[in-house]
Design an enzyme around this catalytic site. Structure first.
Site, PDB file in Angstrom:
ATOM      1  N   ALA A 110       0.816  -1.216   0.000  1.00  2.50           N
ATOM      2  CA  ALA A 110       0.000   0.000   0.000  1.00  2.50           C
ATOM      3  C   ALA A 110       0.850   1.268   0.000  1.00  2.50           C
ATOM      4  O   ALA A 110       0.426   2.296  -0.529  1.00  2.50           O
ATOM      5  CB  ALA A 110      -0.950   0.001   1.192  1.00  2.50           C
ATOM      6  N   THR A 111       2.031   1.217   0.571  1.00  2.96           N
ATOM      7  CA  THR A 111       2.888   2.407   0.547  1.00  2.96           C
ATOM      8  C   THR A 111       3.203   2.768  -0.901  1.00  2.96           C
ATOM      9  O   THR A 111       3.058   3.924  -1.315  1.00  2.96           O
ATOM     10  CB  THR A 111       4.192   2.155   1.336  1.00  2.96           C
ATOM     11  OG1 THR A 111       3.849   1.844   2.683  1.00  2.96           O
ATOM     12  CG2 THR A 111       5.098   3.369   1.303  1.00  2.96           C
ATOM     13  N   ASN A 132      -6.114   3.188  10.514  1.00  2.73           N
ATOM     14  CA  ASN A 132      -5.335   2.061  11.019  1.00  2.73           C
ATOM     15  C   ASN A 132      -5.134   2.106  12.523  1.00  2.73           C
ATOM     16  O   ASN A 132      -4.807   1.098  13.130  1.00  2.73           O
ATOM     17  CB  ASN A 132      -3.982   2.004  10.304  1.00  2.73           C
ATOM     18  CG  ASN A 132      -3.281   3.342  10.258  1.00  2.73           C
ATOM     19  OD1 ASN A 132      -3.853   4.346   9.824  1.00  2.73           O
ATOM     20  ND2 ASN A 132      -2.061   3.380  10.729  1.00  2.73           N
ATOM     21  N   GLN A 138      -6.934  -0.728   5.352  1.00  4.32           N
ATOM     22  CA  GLN A 138      -7.498  -1.341   6.551  1.00  4.32           C
ATOM     23  C   GLN A 138      -8.900  -1.896   6.315  1.00  4.32           C
ATOM     24  O   GLN A 138      -9.378  -2.725   7.086  1.00  4.32           O
ATOM     25  CB  GLN A 138      -7.553  -0.319   7.693  1.00  4.32           C
ATOM     26  CG  GLN A 138      -6.204   0.049   8.255  1.00  4.32           C
ATOM     27  CD  GLN A 138      -5.581  -1.062   9.077  1.00  4.32           C
ATOM     28  OE1 GLN A 138      -6.285  -1.830   9.747  1.00  4.32           O
ATOM     29  NE2 GLN A 138      -4.270  -1.157   9.047  1.00  4.32           N
ATOM     30  N   SER A 161      -3.440  -3.606   0.477  1.00  6.72           N
ATOM     31  CA  SER A 161      -2.228  -4.372   0.738  1.00  6.72           C
ATOM     32  C   SER A 161      -2.579  -5.780   1.193  1.00  6.72           C
ATOM     33  O   SER A 161      -3.534  -5.977   1.960  1.00  6.72           O
ATOM     34  CB  SER A 161      -1.428  -3.657   1.844  1.00  6.72           C
ATOM     35  OG  SER A 161      -0.230  -4.342   2.103  1.00  6.72           O
ATOM     36  N   HIS A 213      -0.906  -7.938   3.171  1.00  3.71           N
ATOM     37  CA  HIS A 213      -0.627  -8.403   4.543  1.00  3.71           C
ATOM     38  C   HIS A 213      -1.622  -7.879   5.573  1.00  3.71           C
ATOM     39  O   HIS A 213      -1.592  -8.298   6.728  1.00  3.71           O
ATOM     40  CB  HIS A 213       0.832  -8.123   4.956  1.00  3.71           C
ATOM     41  CG  HIS A 213       1.168  -6.698   5.248  1.00  3.71           C
ATOM     42  ND1 HIS A 213       1.360  -6.235   6.523  1.00  3.71           N
ATOM     43  CD2 HIS A 213       1.377  -5.639   4.437  1.00  3.71           C
ATOM     44  CE1 HIS A 213       1.689  -4.949   6.481  1.00  3.71           C
ATOM     45  NE2 HIS A 213       1.697  -4.561   5.224  1.00  3.71           N
ATOM     46  N   THR A 227       9.515  -7.213 -12.924  1.00  2.00           N
ATOM     47  CA  THR A 227       9.010  -8.587 -12.938  1.00  2.00           C
ATOM     48  C   THR A 227       7.997  -8.776 -11.825  1.00  2.00           C
ATOM     49  O   THR A 227       8.249  -8.393 -10.676  1.00  2.00           O
ATOM     50  CB  THR A 227      10.184  -9.564 -12.757  1.00  2.00           C
ATOM     51  OG1 THR A 227      11.103  -9.346 -13.830  1.00  2.00           O
ATOM     52  CG2 THR A 227       9.717 -11.003 -12.760  1.00  2.00           C
ATOM     53  N   CYS A 262       4.170   1.620  11.580  1.00  2.00           N
ATOM     54  CA  CYS A 262       4.925   2.414  10.623  1.00  2.00           C
ATOM     55  C   CYS A 262       5.544   3.629  11.278  1.00  2.00           C
ATOM     56  O   CYS A 262       6.453   4.236  10.751  1.00  2.00           O
ATOM     57  CB  CYS A 262       4.005   2.850   9.496  1.00  2.00           C
ATOM     58  SG  CYS A 262       2.869   1.551   9.058  1.00  2.00           S
TER      59      CYS A 262
HETATM   60  C1  PLP Z   1      -0.401  -0.780   6.567  1.00  5.01           C
HETATM   61  C2  PLP Z   1      -0.954   0.433   5.937  1.00  5.01           C
HETATM   62  C3  PLP Z   1      -0.292   1.071   4.873  1.00  5.01           C
HETATM   63  C4  PLP Z   1       1.046   0.594   4.361  1.00  5.01           C
HETATM   64  O1  PLP Z   1       0.929  -0.640   3.725  1.00  5.01           O
HETATM   65  P1  PLP Z   1       2.209  -1.499   3.335  1.00  5.01           P
HETATM   66  O2  PLP Z   1       1.661  -2.577   2.470  1.00  5.01           O
HETATM   67  O3  PLP Z   1       2.771  -1.987   4.615  1.00  5.01           O
HETATM   68  O4  PLP Z   1       3.137  -0.604   2.591  1.00  5.01           O
HETATM   69  C5  PLP Z   1      -0.897   2.173   4.312  1.00  5.01           C
HETATM   70  N1  PLP Z   1      -2.067   2.645   4.765  1.00  5.01           N
HETATM   71  C6  PLP Z   1      -2.729   2.065   5.776  1.00  5.01           C
HETATM   72  C7  PLP Z   1      -4.032   2.630   6.220  1.00  5.01           C
HETATM   73  C8  PLP Z   1      -2.194   0.946   6.404  1.00  5.01           C
HETATM   74  O5  PLP Z   1      -2.849   0.388   7.419  1.00  5.01           O
END
Ligand code: PLP
Length: 386
Positions: free
Chosen positions: A59-60, A139, A167, A187, A189, A228, A315
């Protein structure tokens, strides 16, 4: 990570190690098919067209691609962007970067409950506003923004709306088209998939959003994100999206019951505890609570061998600054420092609520027993007035 996600990924680390961009042999085609399936699975979860999805490293990256890519693509229309003070750093930092490049950013306030002020949003939209970026759910507090209402306001003014929905995706129904959102980041994870893979959805019809690529070379992902493809990761993201879609109603119900139980226990049995943020417009799995007159960091240390908790987002937890989210909601620095975020997940069991509560209660009692501040409070000193 969900074991079913790992299982789906494993073949793509060894005997199916094809490159999804290789068009000349069956190993490549198999990898390509796997990537296509994941794109379909995520598209189904979001109710969008698969080819509008761009896979990224998380997501970053998705947020960076969207904000910088739109800023570059639309700079002739204007250089004004609106976002919110409670956004994740992955949105705020690209905005700060753009300010150095001559863009103007408006950071909206939130109400005490964490919800964005819609009148303020409308007031700040100008003819040169090219983007509004508002997260779907926070988050740290789990607070869910009224995306459909925000979408209406943006549509009325012809402004693009992006949402960092990291989230929300997989936890609650997220339908960007219905909400009037044009660009959406998520994202893997955060929904029981692997780390290091995410996606950006970019509307290609009504409107056709232009995003200029930020990583060049090779033209993968329709030129929007070269490199890739992380085939095992993407397979994991797809599987995670599929499972989240399947299990969401039951899972949300189960998690919110456990979360409410934990919250009720804390608020009823531990003195001077206050929930942060809206209690209604909220994700099912998150609770953020202030333990007044305490240091959240110290409290956390008292039970961190039993529970993985944090006093901010992972973060930003390297810094000891109080949460920018809680400060924006009007909490004092002390109250922000006194707050902890609890989040529950797919693998938590109901009996863990009692265990968690007991560790927490013991931690609070031990720390308060030695705290001069707590003693003063108990002696009736008006600490807020000091
Ligand atoms: C975790 C998170 C991110 C960052 O996501 P990554 O995949 O770890 O780079 C961005 N925005 C929100 C709201 C998040 O919870």
């Amino acid at each position: 990570m969900d074991p079913r996600v790992l299982e789906a990924m494993l073949p793509y680390f060894n005997h199916q190690f094809g490159n999804a961009a290789s068009r000349s042999h069956s190993l490549g085609w198999i990898a390509q098919e796997a990537v296509d399936q994941s794109r379909n699975q995520l598209a189904q979860l979001l109710g969008v067209v698969p080819k509008e999805i761009v896979f990224t490293s998380g997501a970053t990256e998705s947020n960076n691609l969207a904000i910088k890519g739109i800023a570059e693509a639309y700079h002739r229309k204007g250089k004004h962007i609106i976002t919110v003070k409670t956004e994740h750093k992955a949105v705020l930092d690209p905005c700060i970067h753009l300010e150095k490049e001559g863009y103007e950013i408006t950071y909206l306030d939130v109400e005490h409950n964490g919800l964005v002020n819609l009148n303020q949003l409308e007031d700040f939209i100008r003819p040169d506003t090219i983007l509004v970026s508002i997260m779907w759910a926070n988050n740290e507090t789990g607070v869910i923004q009224p995306m459909a209402k925000i979408g209406e306001i943006c549509a009325a003014h012809g402004v693009l709306l992006m949402s960092d929905a990291t989230q929300a995706v997989g936890k609650i129904p997220v339908d960007p088209r219905q909400a009037g959102v044009h660009i959406l980041a998520c994202s893997a994870h955060k929904m029981y998939g692997p780390k290091g893979v995410g996606a950006l959805w970019v509307s290609q019809t009504q409107p056709r959003v232009k995003v200029l690529s930020q990583i060049h070379g090779g033209g993968h992902e329709r030129g929007m994100r070269s490199g890739t493809l992380n085939v095992p990761g993407i397979v994991g993201l797809g599987q995670a999206a599929y499972l989240a879609h399947q299990d969401m109603p039951i899972e949300a119900q189960r998690l919110s019951e456990m979360r409410d139980e934990l919250e009720k226990k804390i608020l009823h049995n531990i003195e001077e505890t206050y929930p942060n943020g809206s209690q209604t417009a909220r994700l099912p799995n998150v609770s953020n609570i202030a333990f007044k007159y305490m240091d959240g960091e110290a409290l956390m240390m008292s039970f961190n061998q039993y529970m993985a908790l944090s006093s901010g987002s992972a973060c930003t937890s390297a810094s000891l600054d109080p949460s920018h989210v809680l400060l924006a909601m009007g909490l004092s620095g002390d109250m922000a420092h006194a707050s902890l975020r609890f989040s529950l997940g797919r693998f938590n069991k109901p009996e863990e609520i009692d265990t968690a509560f007991n560790h927490l209660k013991r931690g609070v009692e031990n720390l308060r027993a030695e705290s001069p501040i707590w003693e003063m409070f108990k002696d009736g000193v008006d600490l807020d007035a000091l």
